[in-house]
Enzyme design. Structure first.
Site, mmCIF file in Angstrom:
data_model
loop_
_atom_site.group_PDB
_atom_site.id
_atom_site.type_symbol
_atom_site.label_atom_id
_atom_site.label_comp_id
_atom_site.label_asym_id
_atom_site.label_seq_id
_atom_site.Cartn_x
_atom_site.Cartn_y
_atom_site.Cartn_z
ATOM 1 N N ASP B 125 12.262 38.431 5.593
ATOM 2 C CA ASP B 125 11.893 39.519 4.695
ATOM 3 C C ASP B 125 12.948 39.641 3.608
ATOM 4 O O ASP B 125 14.137 39.745 3.898
ATOM 5 C CB ASP B 125 11.790 40.820 5.496
ATOM 6 C CG ASP B 125 11.063 41.898 4.712
ATOM 7 O OD1 ASP B 125 10.218 41.554 3.855
ATOM 8 O OD2 ASP B 125 11.335 43.083 4.935
ATOM 9 N N TYR B 127 14.236 41.340 -0.336
ATOM 10 C CA TYR B 127 14.573 42.686 -0.839
ATOM 11 C C TYR B 127 14.664 42.562 -2.352
ATOM 12 O O TYR B 127 15.619 42.987 -2.960
ATOM 13 C CB TYR B 127 15.928 43.057 -0.197
ATOM 14 C CG TYR B 127 16.523 44.411 -0.469
ATOM 15 C CD1 TYR B 127 15.862 45.585 -0.114
ATOM 16 C CD2 TYR B 127 17.812 44.521 -1.027
ATOM 17 C CE1 TYR B 127 16.454 46.823 -0.318
ATOM 18 C CE2 TYR B 127 18.400 45.760 -1.222
ATOM 19 C CZ TYR B 127 17.718 46.906 -0.870
ATOM 20 O OH TYR B 127 18.314 48.141 -1.062
ATOM 21 N N HIS B 132 12.649 49.246 -6.095
ATOM 22 C CA HIS B 132 12.877 49.646 -4.698
ATOM 23 C C HIS B 132 14.368 49.605 -4.365
ATOM 24 O O HIS B 132 14.924 50.563 -3.821
ATOM 25 C CB HIS B 132 12.105 48.728 -3.750
ATOM 26 C CG HIS B 132 12.441 48.909 -2.302
ATOM 27 N ND1 HIS B 132 12.085 50.037 -1.587
ATOM 28 C CD2 HIS B 132 13.133 48.125 -1.432
ATOM 29 C CE1 HIS B 132 12.529 49.928 -0.334
ATOM 30 N NE2 HIS B 132 13.165 48.779 -0.224
ATOM 31 N N GLU B 198 6.193 49.756 4.225
ATOM 32 C CA GLU B 198 6.730 49.074 3.050
ATOM 33 C C GLU B 198 5.636 48.185 2.492
ATOM 34 O O GLU B 198 5.144 47.283 3.171
ATOM 35 C CB GLU B 198 7.978 48.242 3.393
ATOM 36 C CG GLU B 198 9.188 49.114 3.715
ATOM 37 C CD GLU B 198 10.515 48.363 3.699
ATOM 38 O OE1 GLU B 198 10.506 47.129 3.914
ATOM 39 O OE2 GLU B 198 11.556 49.011 3.480
ATOM 40 N N GLU B 200 4.401 45.251 0.607
ATOM 41 C CA GLU B 200 4.957 43.951 0.219
ATOM 42 C C GLU B 200 3.836 42.928 0.079
ATOM 43 O O GLU B 200 2.701 43.168 0.498
ATOM 44 C CB GLU B 200 5.945 43.425 1.275
ATOM 45 C CG GLU B 200 7.078 44.379 1.607
ATOM 46 C CD GLU B 200 8.213 43.738 2.384
ATOM 47 O OE1 GLU B 200 8.329 42.490 2.366
ATOM 48 O OE2 GLU B 200 8.986 44.486 3.004
ATOM 49 N N ASP B 230 5.600 46.029 6.026
ATOM 50 C CA ASP B 230 6.768 45.889 6.900
ATOM 51 C C ASP B 230 7.136 47.280 7.442
ATOM 52 O O ASP B 230 8.001 47.964 6.894
ATOM 53 C CB ASP B 230 7.928 45.293 6.089
ATOM 54 C CG ASP B 230 9.110 44.943 6.967
ATOM 55 O OD1 ASP B 230 8.892 44.387 8.064
ATOM 56 O OD2 ASP B 230 10.246 45.237 6.556
ATOM 57 N N ARG B 234 13.327 54.200 9.659
ATOM 58 C CA ARG B 234 14.503 54.440 8.811
ATOM 59 C C ARG B 234 15.684 54.996 9.588
ATOM 60 O O ARG B 234 16.840 54.724 9.262
ATOM 61 C CB ARG B 234 14.149 55.426 7.698
ATOM 62 C CG ARG B 234 12.953 55.030 6.853
ATOM 63 C CD ARG B 234 13.220 53.792 6.032
ATOM 64 N NE ARG B 234 12.064 53.444 5.213
ATOM 65 C CZ ARG B 234 11.941 52.279 4.578
ATOM 66 N NH1 ARG B 234 12.885 51.352 4.670
ATOM 67 N NH2 ARG B 234 10.872 52.022 3.857
ATOM 68 N N GLN B 237 17.266 52.236 11.595
ATOM 69 C CA GLN B 237 17.993 51.373 10.667
ATOM 70 C C GLN B 237 19.315 51.990 10.226
ATOM 71 O O GLN B 237 20.345 51.295 10.154
ATOM 72 C CB GLN B 237 17.127 51.060 9.439
ATOM 73 C CG GLN B 237 17.770 50.028 8.503
ATOM 74 C CD GLN B 237 16.846 49.553 7.400
ATOM 75 O OE1 GLN B 237 15.645 49.806 7.436
ATOM 76 N NE2 GLN B 237 17.393 48.858 6.428
ATOM 77 N N LYS B 250 13.060 47.051 12.235
ATOM 78 C CA LYS B 250 12.020 46.266 11.573
ATOM 79 C C LYS B 250 11.262 45.405 12.566
ATOM 80 O O LYS B 250 10.535 44.501 12.168
ATOM 81 C CB LYS B 250 12.679 45.349 10.538
ATOM 82 C CG LYS B 250 13.483 46.071 9.473
ATOM 83 C CD LYS B 250 12.584 46.635 8.393
ATOM 84 C CE LYS B 250 13.393 46.989 7.160
ATOM 85 N NZ LYS B 250 12.508 47.291 6.015
ATOM 86 N N THR B 254 4.969 44.045 11.854
ATOM 87 C CA THR B 254 4.713 43.786 10.444
ATOM 88 C C THR B 254 3.247 43.381 10.372
ATOM 89 O O THR B 254 2.841 42.453 11.072
ATOM 90 C CB THR B 254 5.630 42.656 9.926
ATOM 91 O OG1 THR B 254 6.978 43.113 9.968
ATOM 92 C CG2 THR B 254 5.264 42.244 8.517
ATOM 93 N N THR B 346 9.909 45.306 -0.673
ATOM 94 C CA THR B 346 9.042 46.395 -1.098
ATOM 95 C C THR B 346 8.869 46.367 -2.610
ATOM 96 O O THR B 346 9.833 46.207 -3.352
ATOM 97 C CB THR B 346 9.648 47.743 -0.664
ATOM 98 O OG1 THR B 346 9.904 47.670 0.739
ATOM 99 C CG2 THR B 346 8.695 48.886 -0.956
ATOM 100 N N GLU B 360 10.941 56.282 -0.554
ATOM 101 C CA GLU B 360 11.103 56.497 -1.991
ATOM 102 C C GLU B 360 10.219 57.628 -2.490
ATOM 103 O O GLU B 360 10.656 58.464 -3.294
ATOM 104 C CB GLU B 360 10.764 55.215 -2.751
ATOM 105 C CG GLU B 360 11.723 54.076 -2.485
ATOM 106 C CD GLU B 360 11.119 52.741 -2.918
ATOM 107 O OE1 GLU B 360 11.271 52.373 -4.073
ATOM 108 O OE2 GLU B 360 10.468 52.078 -2.080
#
Lengths: 418, 418
Positions: B125, B127, B132, B198, B200, B230, B234, B237, B250, B254, B346, B360
Site C-alpha cells: 500500500d 501513500y 491526503h 480509505e 484508493e 483500505d 486509526r 495505528q 491495516k 482491504t 488514499t 480527513e
C-alpha cells in the site's frame, strides 16, 4: 533428556548438529533426485519421498513428501506432526528393525543441494530484541528515548516481502536505492553504502487462523524454526522509513537456514522471557516458558580470507516469543496462513560482543571493528561471506540449525542494463 | 474514441459501466457454475470457460479460464493480453458472425455471485496522494511539517497483508486492538473506536520481475486496475506505527472491486501527473501521461438508511502513478510476482468534499460530518455500508469499475470465544 542413539553412526557424535533428537526438515536435490522432502540424520539425509514410496512412512492417503516444500505436512496439523516425528524416531533409532529397509534411502548430505524448505506465504519481521531496540534507539533518538513508548507493550513488527526470502547459500547482490547524505540537499540513486546483516530467528506458521488467537493457540500453530539473516540497507532505510516503516531497505533479500528445526526438538530447551517492567495485557501474557536457550553466532569472512566470529548471543534475549508475536499478529483479525514466516527481530545481548548487526557492533560506523585479518568493518564490504550459526546444547548432544550463509556481491554497474 | 457497439444491447447505454470498450475480467459463480473466469458485457457475463471449451477463444494449448482466478492469463504476458482483448471485441461487437454461438454462453450478472478476481501474491500500500498526505501530516505534525522530507522524491509505501484482501460484498468485522488514549497512562485491549475507510485504486502486477525495472517496463507489467478500500483502524495505528509503520491497523481487511479493468480499456483516459517542485530522479521520471482521468466517489449508508455520497475525487490527483510505484518497488532488487497488488494510497482532492477518508472529512473527529439522514459521523459506526464507485467518462460511453462495497459489523464481544 540424553542423546537418543541412532544406527546412523555419525548422528551420535556429541557435537553433531543433527542427532536423532533433532530430525530437522529440509528440501534437497542430487544429480539423481529432483528437489523433495528430506530429514537430516547425522551426515545423511533420509529421502522422505522414497521412504513414503516404500511404505515406511504412511501417514496420509496421498503422497506428502514428493514435493519441494513442507507446506503439505504443515497443513495436516499437529497430530500428524507428532506421528511423523514418532515414526522417524522408530525408523532411525539404534536397534530399529527397519534399519535395512531405510539404509538404502539415505543420501549423503555432502552430495546434496539444499533448497527453500517451504513456500513462504507472507513474511513479517518483528523488532522484539530489547538490546537491539535499545542500541538502535540510543543511536537515533538518544538514550532517554531509546525505546518507543509502545515497545514494552506490543511486539512491534512490519510486513516484509515473502518474494525476497532465499535459502542459505544464495548470493546477495548489493542493492541500489534512493539515499540522501546529511551533507546533500537532495537525494541520489546510488548503490547502498551501509549494507548490513541482522541475526534473527524465523518461526514458521504451520496452521492457518481466521480471527484472533491466544498465545497458547499461537504456540500450537508454530511448526518450527530457522536461522534468519534480514539483510538491511541502513542508508536506504534512513531516507525512506518515516512515516511508514522500512520498505526497499529490507527487500533485497532475507536468507534462512535450510533445515526447519521442529518445535518438538526444541521443547527440552524452553526458558522464560526476561523480567518485565510492565505487566503484559492478558492477550499477550506468557503461558509458560516461552523462549528457547539457543546459542547463536555470526561469522564474517572477507573475500578469500578466514572467517571470524563477530557476535555471540542467545535466543533467550528476546523480549517477546514467536507465539506472542503471532498472537499479536492476529489481534485485528488478520488471517494467518500455512507458510507464513515471522522474523524475531535482531537478537543482541547486553555486551558489545553480543550485538547482532554491524550497525550496533560499529555503533553506526563510528567505531569500526577490526578483524584478526587486519580488515576493519563498519558495514559489509563486497565479497564478505556472512554465516549465522546456532544450536541448543543438551546433555551430551546438540540440536543444531543448519548454517545460514550468504556472500555479498558488488552492486551491478547499471541496475537497468539488460 | 466513441462507443463501440455490441450486439449485447444493454452494453450500449451511454452510462452503462460495461460497454464493449471496457470488457473487465472477473470470477463469477451461479448455482449452475463453479467459480470461473468471466468477462462483463452490459448486464451479462461471458462465461470464458465455456467460450474456451466451445473453441471460441483459443489462445493457448491448455485451458486458461476454467479456474477461479486470472493469474494464469496474467502469466502469459502482454501479447496474449492484447490477443484476448481483440478476440473478445470480435466476438461481442455488433454484427459479429459468432453472435449465435456466443449468446448461449452469456450469464445474467444479476444471478451471479462475484469472487476474488485473482490470487493476491503480495500486497503493498502506497501513500502517494498529495492532498491526503498533506491533510494527515497537518493533523499530526502541523502545516509546516505536513509532508515528510522524502515524500516528493519517492512513492512512500509499506507492505500490507495479502491474506486480508477480500472481494467487494464481504462483511467487515470491527477489530479489537491494543490502543492507548492520550488520557490514559497505559494501553488497553479494546474494539477500535476510530475505524475508517480509505478510497484508493489498486494496480495488479501481471508480470514478474527479477531486478530493478524502469518506469516504462513497470507500466508494461501492469495488468489492470480495481477500486480498493483500505479499511484502517486509526486508534490502533496511532499507538503501533512508530517506528516501523502500520501493522495491525491495516490488517483487518482491504476490499477490492470484483472486476479488473484492463490497462487497454483505460488507455484513452491517460493524463499527466501534477506539476512537481522537485525534478524526480531519472529512474522515477514520468515516461508519458502516467495517470488516468477516473472519477471516484464514496457512498455511506447507515444501517437501514439511504446512502449519501460523502466524497468525490479523481485518480488524476495522484502524485505518483502505479508504474512509478512499481518501479520504485523494484529498486532494491525486490522480486515482484504475478498477482502482486499495489494500493495507490488514499486519493483526496484539494477541496473538503474531495477527501477520501473520514479522518480527513471529520478532521480527526473534530468536525463530524452530518448526513442528510441527520446522522453524524467522525468515524464509521457499526452497520454502516461503504461503497466506492468509479468510472472514466468517454465520448458517449463510460469505462466503469464494479462497486467496491462492504458493511461494517460490530466487534465480537469476546474475540477469543470459540
Amino acid at each position: 533428556m540424553p542423546l537418543m542413539k541412532s544406527w546412523v553412526e555419525s548422528a551420535n557424535a556429541p557435537d553433531h548438529p543433527f542427532p536423532l533428537n533433532n530430525l530437522p526438515y529440509g528440501v534437497f536435490s542430487t544429480p539423481a533426485h529432483d528437489p523433495r522432502c528430506g530429514v537430516a540424520i547425522g551426515d545423511m539425509i533420509l529421502d522422505m519421498a522414497a521412504a513414503e514410496e516404500a511404505g515406511l512412512v504412511d501417514l496420509a492417503d496421498y503422497p506428502l513428501f514428493d514435493v519441494p516444500f513442507w507446506n503439505e505436512v504443515m497443513e495436516e496439523g499437529p497430530e500428524l506432526w507428532a506421528a511423523l516425528r514418532a515414526r522417524l524416531i522408530e525408523l532411525l533409532a539404534e536397534g530399529s528393525p527397519d534399519c535395512t529397509a531405510v539404509e538404502p534411502l539415505l543420501v549423503p548430505m555432502a552430495g546434496a543441494e539444499m533448497h527453500m524448505p517451504f513456500l513462504v506465504s507472507e513474511y513479517t519481521d518483528f523488532y522484539s530484541g530489547r538490546h537491539h531496540a535499545t542500541n538502535v534507539g540510543t543511536m537515533f533518538r538518544g538514550q532517554e528515548n531509546a525505546l518507543p513508548p509502545n515497545w514494552l507493550h506490543i511486539p512491534i513488527g512490519y510486513n516484509g516481502r515473502a518474494s525476497s526470502v532465499v535459502v542459505s547459500g544464495t548470493d546477495i547482490r548489493r542493492p541500489w536505492g534512493q539515499l540522501k547524505s546529511p551533507d546533500h540537499d537532495k537525494p541520489a540513486f546510488l548503490p547502498s553504502r551501509r549494507f548490513d546483516l541482522e541475526l534473527e530467528m524465523g518461526a514458521i506458521v504451520g496452521q492457518a487462523s481466521d480471527g484472533p488467537v491466544t498465545v497458547a493457540e499461537a504456540n500450537d500453530m508454530i511448526f518450527g524454526y530457522v536461522l534468519l539473516n534480514d539483510w538491511s540497507a541502513r542508508d536506504i532505510q534512513a531516507w525512506e522509513y518515516q512515516p511508514l516503516g522500512p520498505f526497499q531497505a529490507k527487500a533485497t533479500a532475507t536468507s534462512i537456514s535450510p533445515w526447519i528445526v521442529t518445535k518438538a526438538a526444541l521443547e527440552p530447551f524452553r526458558t522464560d522471557t526476561p523480567a518485565r517492567e510492565f505487566e503484559l495485557l492478558d492477550h499477550l501474557k506468557d503461558c509458560g516458558p516461552m523462549l528457547y536457550d539457543i546459542d547463536l553466532a555470526v561469522d564474517l569472512a572477507p573475500e578469500g580470507k578466514p572467517a571470524t566470529t563477530i557476535a555471540r548471543t542467545n535466543y533467550r534475549e528476546m523480549y517477546f516469543s514467536a507465539a506472542q508475536q503471532l498472537a499479536h499478529h492476529t489481534t485485528s483479525g488478520c488471517p494467518m496462513n500455512v507458510g507464513d514466516l515471522l522474523g524475531s527481530g535482531t537478537i543482541s545481548g547486553a555486551t558489545k560482543e553480543a550485538r547482532g548487526s554491524l550497525l550496533e557492533l560499529s555503533w553506526g560506523g563510528k567505531e569500526p571493528i577490526t578483524l584478526p585479518t587486519g580488515d576493519t568493518r563498519s558495514f559489509l564490504e563486497d565479497g564478505d561471506t556472512l554465516t549465522l550459526r546456532g544450536h541448543a546444547q543438551g546433555d551430551g548432544y546438540r540440536i543444531g540449525f543448519g548454517d545460514c550463509t550468504g556472500k555479498l556481491l558488488p552492486a551491478p554497474k547499471d541496475p537497468y542494463a539488460r
